[in-house]
Write a protein that holds these residues in place. Structure first.
Motif, PDB file in Angstrom:
ATOM      1  N   ARG A 179       5.621  -6.425   4.797  1.00  0.00           N
ATOM      2  CA  ARG A 179       6.674  -5.557   5.034  1.00  0.00           C
ATOM      3  C   ARG A 179       6.422  -3.836   4.641  1.00  0.00           C
ATOM      4  N   ALA A 180       5.747  -3.794   3.356  1.00  0.00           N
ATOM      5  CA  ALA A 180       5.224  -2.664   2.994  1.00  0.00           C
ATOM      6  C   ALA A 180       4.313  -1.978   4.012  1.00  0.00           C
ATOM      7  N   ALA A 181       3.441  -2.788   4.511  1.00  0.00           N
ATOM      8  CA  ALA A 181       2.500  -2.175   5.734  1.00  0.00           C
ATOM      9  C   ALA A 181       3.427  -1.491   6.686  1.00  0.00           C
ATOM     10  N   LEU A 182       4.480  -2.251   7.324  1.00  0.00           N
ATOM     11  CA  LEU A 182       5.240  -1.636   8.340  1.00  0.00           C
ATOM     12  C   LEU A 182       6.057  -0.503   7.873  1.00  0.00           C
ATOM     13  N   GLU A 183       6.467  -0.627   6.749  1.00  0.00           N
ATOM     14  CA  GLU A 183       7.421   0.572   6.477  1.00  0.00           C
ATOM     15  C   GLU A 183       6.261   1.921   6.275  1.00  0.00           C
ATOM     16  N   ASP A 193      12.355  -7.669  13.267  1.00  0.00           N
ATOM     17  CA  ASP A 193      13.042  -6.365  13.525  1.00  0.00           C
ATOM     18  C   ASP A 193      12.765  -5.226  12.614  1.00  0.00           C
ATOM     19  N   LEU A 194      12.114  -5.288  11.429  1.00  0.00           N
ATOM     20  CA  LEU A 194      11.426  -4.170  10.681  1.00  0.00           C
ATOM     21  C   LEU A 194      10.338  -3.575  11.611  1.00  0.00           C
ATOM     22  N   ALA A 195       9.313  -4.226  12.305  1.00  0.00           N
ATOM     23  CA  ALA A 195       8.277  -3.678  13.068  1.00  0.00           C
ATOM     24  C   ALA A 195       8.965  -3.012  14.441  1.00  0.00           C
ATOM     25  N   LYS A 204       8.884   0.996  15.120  1.00  0.00           N
ATOM     26  CA  LYS A 204       8.006   1.196  16.389  1.00  0.00           C
ATOM     27  C   LYS A 204       6.432   0.784  16.133  1.00  0.00           C
ATOM     28  N   LYS A 205       6.343  -0.514  15.276  1.00  0.00           N
ATOM     29  CA  LYS A 205       5.153  -0.889  15.077  1.00  0.00           C
ATOM     30  C   LYS A 205       5.015  -2.517  15.513  1.00  0.00           C
ATOM     31  N   ARG A 206       3.971  -2.942  15.314  1.00  0.00           N
ATOM     32  CA  ARG A 206       3.848  -4.515  15.692  1.00  0.00           C
ATOM     33  C   ARG A 206       3.318  -5.412  14.788  1.00  0.00           C
ATOM     34  N   LYS A 260      -4.062   4.855   3.993  1.00  0.00           N
ATOM     35  CA  LYS A 260      -3.370   5.146   5.219  1.00  0.00           C
ATOM     36  C   LYS A 260      -4.365   4.444   6.258  1.00  0.00           C
ATOM     37  N   PRO A 261      -4.478   3.041   6.435  1.00  0.00           N
ATOM     38  CA  PRO A 261      -4.697   2.290   7.555  1.00  0.00           C
ATOM     39  C   PRO A 261      -3.907   2.458   8.653  1.00  0.00           C
ATOM     40  N   ASP A 262      -4.638   2.431  10.049  1.00  0.00           N
ATOM     41  CA  ASP A 262      -3.846   2.164  11.126  1.00  0.00           C
ATOM     42  C   ASP A 262      -3.350   0.830  11.170  1.00  0.00           C
ATOM     43  N   ILE A 263      -4.178  -0.274  10.644  1.00  0.00           N
ATOM     44  CA  ILE A 263      -3.747  -1.716  10.959  1.00  0.00           C
ATOM     45  C   ILE A 263      -4.105  -2.577   9.472  1.00  0.00           C
ATOM     46  N   VAL A 264      -3.279  -3.252   9.268  1.00  0.00           N
ATOM     47  CA  VAL A 264      -3.517  -4.404   8.280  1.00  0.00           C
ATOM     48  C   VAL A 264      -3.589  -5.845   8.445  1.00  0.00           C
ATOM     49  N   LEU A 265      -4.861  -6.197   8.271  1.00  0.00           N
ATOM     50  CA  LEU A 265      -4.894  -7.651   8.724  1.00  0.00           C
ATOM     51  C   LEU A 265      -4.731  -8.497   7.126  1.00  0.00           C
TER      52      LEU A 265
END
Length: 578
Positions: free
Chosen positions: A350-354, A376-378, A382-384, A331-336
């Protein structure tokens, strides 16, 4: 090597160039620069401003404890307070930190210079160890700003009318910063401290919760500032009309000291953000090393092929995993994302945004597969998703194209996009054998063990496709980008460069990756080593340019860290914390 964002040329106004860039003055004290190890943190903060199109004057204090050590050394040899030689020796502390911060800026590709106390030329009057600035010798600072994106200067020191060095009192770097901002015609200066603003009492005193001022008047600052802001700097700010921002490193919020106050309130609690890193190679390893040393972030996992492989980053073994699902289960907030393979990287993004994560990627092969789909997925989640680090390394190419497009229609761009190939072409042009040039590129950390993506133009083609999306809103298909290959048979004489380009005409995009000496621009022919550069053409005749280091751990790491900082800023703004 320089980084310059959105430098604009106009045929009707040839003088319009970098001189029009916004200038900011930032001050970094010894609470930030505790030792040379913190110089990269200052360079990172400076990079964020340069990437946004600003020039920076960075005023620095001596490293923690250096001033007291220099005083003790001088006094051990008999120098007293009244000796005119003492200030000159003590000011060496600030000059050393200025030089090392400039070196840290250069390492990540910023065009930086460091000035000495005498080169800066602040003229002061008064006691040798507590003087007041009375003027600035003409041209020195402005000439440096004309030539460089970043000018690092020592605080605390000035020059008296007799040419001897004087000191501006304890905390004098604050005074230097305010004075330079006033001399440059600015109405604001930012003092970066180890606290996030001015409080109604010491936050370390737990008898009652400390309340932070969003705005504080000059009188309130003088009453409560204590050692946080030098009183002479507050007096000068008031007399010259320069507001003083006091903030922590990489924090958008803080306290603005000026004409009026606002009631203090509770400062928002900012727990460390959970960050996952995908990849631990040149870029991923650089990012991981930065994150592990930064208390603002909590690294929860690192995705690698082989968790048992020995790494060049000191990282707890428990963080490594070869399973992308397991990485996201933490459950990271952000993936680099900095994987070396396009399909796996795209799937992970895509999996991280999902999964509800914000994402920053340095993987051009992953992002260029479907940048519109990722955006579009982001938006749906409601993510970036950020990808500045995937093109140009430390050169802000994505930002430059976006700046051009925001100003009007873009009709084309040309760029040197691959640092490895540019490095090899320079070596080949100097007479090196192909195998020698490739070995040198590997030794420098630019070329992978399998360099085919670079040599066959696939790396540059992916970047062309991504920049075309930024410029025109459409990404050409992989098969529609013709590519020249760099081989042992390539004639690299005459300043050959690998140029990635795309042009828009009559609604059709024409992309290419070619090896050519017929580029007709010193921006490209003067590139050295791993340098990258970009020209963006507007329909109205304007041209945007940027250049910088296009390969290597530090430049690309800095770019992805800047994307991370922007994500953090936007997350906090969404939560009302900025």
């Amino acid at each position: 090597m320089s980084v310059s964002l959105a430098v604009v040329e106009n045929p009707e106004k040839p003088a319009l160039a970098a001189q029009t860039a916004e200038v900011v003055v930032l001050k970094f004290g010894s609470s930030i620069l505790r030792s040379p190890a913190e110089a990269p943190l200052v360079a990172s903060a400076v990079y964020g401003h340069v990437r946004a199109g600003r020039k920076v004057v960075a005023v620095v204090s001596a490293f923690g404890g250096a001033t007291d050590r220099l005083l003790a050394e001088a006094r051990a040899l008999g120098l007293s307070h009244s000796n005119d030689l003492l200030p000159g020796y003590v000011a060496l502390g600030e000059e050393k930190s200025a030089a090392l911060v400039a070196i840290a800026c250069d390492r990540i590709g910023l065009d930086a210079c460091a000035l000495s106390v005498r080169e800066l030329g602040i003229v002061a009057e008064g006691e040798p160890e507590h003087s007041r600035p009375s003027g600035l010798r003409p041209d020195h600072l402005k000439q440096a700003l004309d030539r460089h994106e970043v000018v690092v200067v020592p605080g605390f020191g000035a020059v008296k009318s007799d040419g001897k060095v004087a000191l501006l009192g304890r905390g004098g770097s604050d005074l230097t910063a305010v004075f330079l901002a006033a001399e440059l015609g600015l109405n604001k200066v930012r003092l970066v401290k180890d606290v996030d603003g001015l409080y109604d009492h010491d936050p370390n005193d737990h008898a009652a919760p400390a309340l932070r001022y969003r705005r504080a008047s000059w009188d309130v600052a003088r009453k409560l500032g204590g050692a946080l802001v030098q009183h002479d700097a507050i007096d000068l700010g008031e007399s010259r009309g320069v507001e003083i921002e006091v903030a922590a490193l990489d924090r958008a919020d803080g306290t603005v000291i000026g004409e009026r106050s606002a009631p203090p309130g509770p400062a928002p609690a900012l727990p460390p953000l959970k960050v996952a890193v995908a990849g631990c190679g040149v870029v991923g390893g650089g990012v991981l090393g930065r994150l592990l040393a930064d208390p603002r972030y909590d690294v929860v996992g690192v995705l690698v092929r082989n968790p048992n492989k020995v790494r060049d980053v000191a990282c707890p073994q428990s963080l490594f995993t070869a399973d992308a699902d397991e990485l996201l289960s933490r459950k990271p907030d952000i993936v680099l994302e900095a994987l070396s393979e396009g399909e796996a990287g795209h799937a992970l993004i895509r999996a991280a945004l999902e999964a509800g994560c914000d994402v920053a990627s340095a993987n051009k092969q992953a992002v260029s597969r479907d940048p519109g789909g990722l955006q579009d997925l982001a938006k749906l989640k409601k993510k970036r998703v950020f990808w500045s680090a995937s093109v140009g390394g430390g050169a802000p190419m994505v930002e430059t194209v976006r700046a051009a497009r925001a100003a009007g229609e873009v009709v084309g761009f040309e760029a040197v996009l691959n640092g490895t190939v540019n490095f090899m072409l320079e070596r080949l042009g100097d007479g090196a054998a192909f195998s020698e040039a490739l070995a040198d590129a590997r030794a420098a950390g630019f070329a992978e063990e399998d360099p085919s993506s670079d040599l066959e133009g696939l790396d540059a083609a992916a970047k062309v496709r991504l920049l075309a999306f930024e410029a025109f809103g459409v990404s050409p298909a992989v098969e529609d980008v013709p590519r020249d290959h760099l081989t042992e048979a390539t004639d690299a004489s005459g300043g050959v460069r690998q140029l990635g380009a795309a042009y828009l005409k009559d609604g059709a995009i024409t992309p290419s990756v070619s090896l050519s000496a017929d580029h007709g621009d010193p921006l490209f022919s003067n590139l050295r080593g791993e340098g990258n550069a970009l020209k963006v053409y507007g329909a109205d005749g304007r041209v945007w340019r940027c250049r910088g280091r296009g390969a290597g751990r530090w430049a690309t790491t800095e770019s992805i860290m800047a994307d991370l900082a922007e994500i953090v800023r936007l997350r906090r703004a969404d939560a009302g914390l900025n």
